[in-house]
Design an enzyme around this catalytic site. Structure first.
Site, PDB file in Angstrom:
ATOM      1  N   ASP A 248      43.980 -26.316  93.035  1.00  0.00           N
ATOM      2  CA  ASP A 248      44.360 -24.921  92.804  1.00  0.00           C
ATOM      3  C   ASP A 248      43.939 -24.437  91.421  1.00  0.00           C
ATOM      4  OD1 ASP A 248      45.506 -24.595  95.250  1.00  0.00           O
ATOM      5  OD2 ASP A 248      47.585 -24.778  94.561  1.00  0.00           O
ATOM      6  N   LYS A 270      43.812 -19.453  93.934  1.00  0.00           N
ATOM      7  CA  LYS A 270      44.116 -18.056  94.239  1.00  0.00           C
ATOM      8  C   LYS A 270      44.541 -17.365  92.955  1.00  0.00           C
ATOM      9  CE  LYS A 270      46.055 -19.292  98.764  1.00  0.00           C
ATOM     10  NZ  LYS A 270      46.226 -20.726  98.515  1.00  0.00           N
ATOM     11  N   MET A 383      54.749 -16.362  87.948  1.00  0.00           N
ATOM     12  CA  MET A 383      53.665 -15.437  88.298  1.00  0.00           C
ATOM     13  C   MET A 383      54.058 -13.973  88.094  1.00  0.00           C
ATOM     14  SD  MET A 383      52.528 -17.553  91.731  1.00  0.00           S
ATOM     15  CE  MET A 383      54.240 -17.804  92.243  1.00  0.00           C
TER      16      MET A 383
END
Length: 464
Positions: A248, A270, A383
């Protein structure tokens, strides 16, 4: 080589320990663990040794040493603080051809007690021949970290099947190759990961010629918040043996450096509004690679089960009957807050902690705001860099004080860590010109006030 390393069977055999102090008690513990019958010869006993007399096969002779105390012994240890007595014990034992060890006197020993890594039935012994025992203990400590306790269970499993394998393969080289495949392949990995029933069934099938020694598997590994020193031993071991690594965006470059050098690397990271692969495609990729017989490392930042979508991935693996194991990692909330000097709980400031995600949904932040503004708690938001202004606005709108402390930490636990602290009212403006880059973690609560007092980690300015 001054000494010959050997392993002596002592079960139900007599070992004599001369001395009743603390050092003698350590030697008695070691001999008892090996199953020996132990006779302790000493006028008086250390309190710990007194307590050990209640154990089976440990007896005490309350007397000063005499050579007759060695009758029937197969091994002798002298552990008194009297050099003359120790020398007398050594001479008497050698005259009777009994192996003798005198603590801290290698010149009086006929054998050395090594530093031991015990993974019974697997044992590793380290000795300097008495020249540098502290160094031997240091090396033992390093070896301890390299050999998980489950290696003992793996050795025991091999012992169960040893005769069966010997019957199937009459050739010694064939047996060696078979066991190498077992220990280094998926069967060994099943055992090391605690899946003993599956390992035993797979080995049983392999010995009968009806099972495979090589099959694909997925390792779902938490890479932690960034500092490679925070990886678990199991994570590092699996990273070093994987054939392919699916990783990731949140995995730090320092952690990626520890992946097996010749492993195939597949990036599926992502970021906001940009997905290299949709999650369903990642799930199917893991299945396909494992079905090809590969050992697949699915490496994630933090912990796979905390905003890491690990649950979705193993659901797919289970549907396709793909073997897998999950290795937890230190989640960002724990690692980053620690390195930033912000305790998540504190008796005076916060008695609970709540984790949530700051991902934007349909242009707005969709969170349970009333739950986030309760007093006496710390809120950690993953996030949330892009949504920070809206997060602060909504917290204030739902009852949080504008002066409530809040901090945002960029790339915590790494040399690129940056911390910007303020209040709900001030932080969006502070961050606007700070040029922070993901990944970032937001911590909200009174515990942020402790940051300057408790901060201990200082990234190198050159890493900026």
């Amino acid at each position: 080589m001054e000494t010959l390393p050997i392993f002596l069977k002592l079960r139900q055999r007599l070992a004599v320990v001369i001395g009743g102090g603390e050092v003698a008690s350590r030697k008695v513990k070691l001999l008892h663990k090996a199953g020996a019958r132990i006779c302790v010869v000493a006028p008086e006993l250390h309190a710990e040794l007194e307590d050990m007399l209640s154990l089976a096969h440990i007896s005490h002779v309350a007397a000063v040493f005499s050579p007759q105390h060695l009758t029937g012994a197969v091994v002798v240890i002298a552990a008194t603080d009297n050099e003359d007595v120790n020398r007398e014990v050594s001479l008497a034992a050698q005259a009777a051809n009994i192996p003798v060890n005198v603590v801290d006197a290698p010149e009086l020993c006929t054998f050395i007690v090594p530093s031991i890594v015990d993974r019974s039935p697997l044992l590793v012994a380290v000795s300097s021949g008495g020249a540098a025992p502290v160094l031997a203990r240091m090396l033992r400590t390093r070896i301890e970290t390299m050999i998980p306790a489950s290696y003992g269970r793996l050795a025991a499993l091999a012992g169960e099947f040893r005769d069966v394998v010997k019957q199937r393969f009459s050739n010694g080289q064939q047996r060696r190759i078979f066991w190498e495949d077992v220990f280094q392949g998926p069967i060994g990995e099943l055992m090391l990961s605690g899946q003993e029933t599956q390992a035993r069934e797979a080995l049983q099938a392999a010995t009968m010629g009806s099972g495979e020694l090589h099959f694909g598997e997925v390792y779902l590994v938490g890479g932690g918040p960034g500092d490679p020193d925070l990886l678990t031993f199991r994570a590092l071991r699996l990273m070093q043996q994987a054939d392919v690594c699916v990783y990731d965006k949140l995995v730090s470059k320092e952690v990626m450096e520890l992946v097996r050098r010749d492993a195939e690397l597949i990036y599926v990271g992502k970021s906001r509004d940009q997905h290299t692969l949709p999650q369903e495609d990642i799930n199917q990729l893991l299945v396909r690679l494992a079905k090809e017989g590969k050992r697949v490392l699915r490496l994630k930042g933090g912990d796979p089960f905390i905003f890491g979508r690990g649950g979705e991935e193993i659901e797919t693996l289970m549907e396709h009957q793909v073997p897998f194991q999950v290795v937890p990692g230190i989640t960002a909330a724990n690692g980053v807050s620690s390195y930033a000097g912000i305790p998540l709980t504190h008796r005076d400031y916060a008695q609970s902690c709540l984790f949530t995600t700051g991902h934007l949904k349909d242009g707005s932040v969709d969170l349970d705001w009333p739950a986030l503004v309760r007093t006496g708690q710390t809120v950690v938001i993953y996030m949330g860099l892009v949504g920070l202004p809206e997060i602060c606005k909504q917290l204030i709108a739902h009852g949080a004080a504008p002066e409530l402390p809040i901090a945002i930490v960029q790339q915590g636990t790494t040399q690129r860590q940056r911390v910007v602290a303020g209040t709900l009212a001030s932080l969006p403006g502070q961050v606007e010109g700070a040029g922070l880059r993901a990944p970032c973690l937001i911590i909200v609560g009174e515990v942020v006030r402790l940051r300057e007092k408790l901060a201990w980690f200082a990234p190198s300015p050159a890493a900026e």
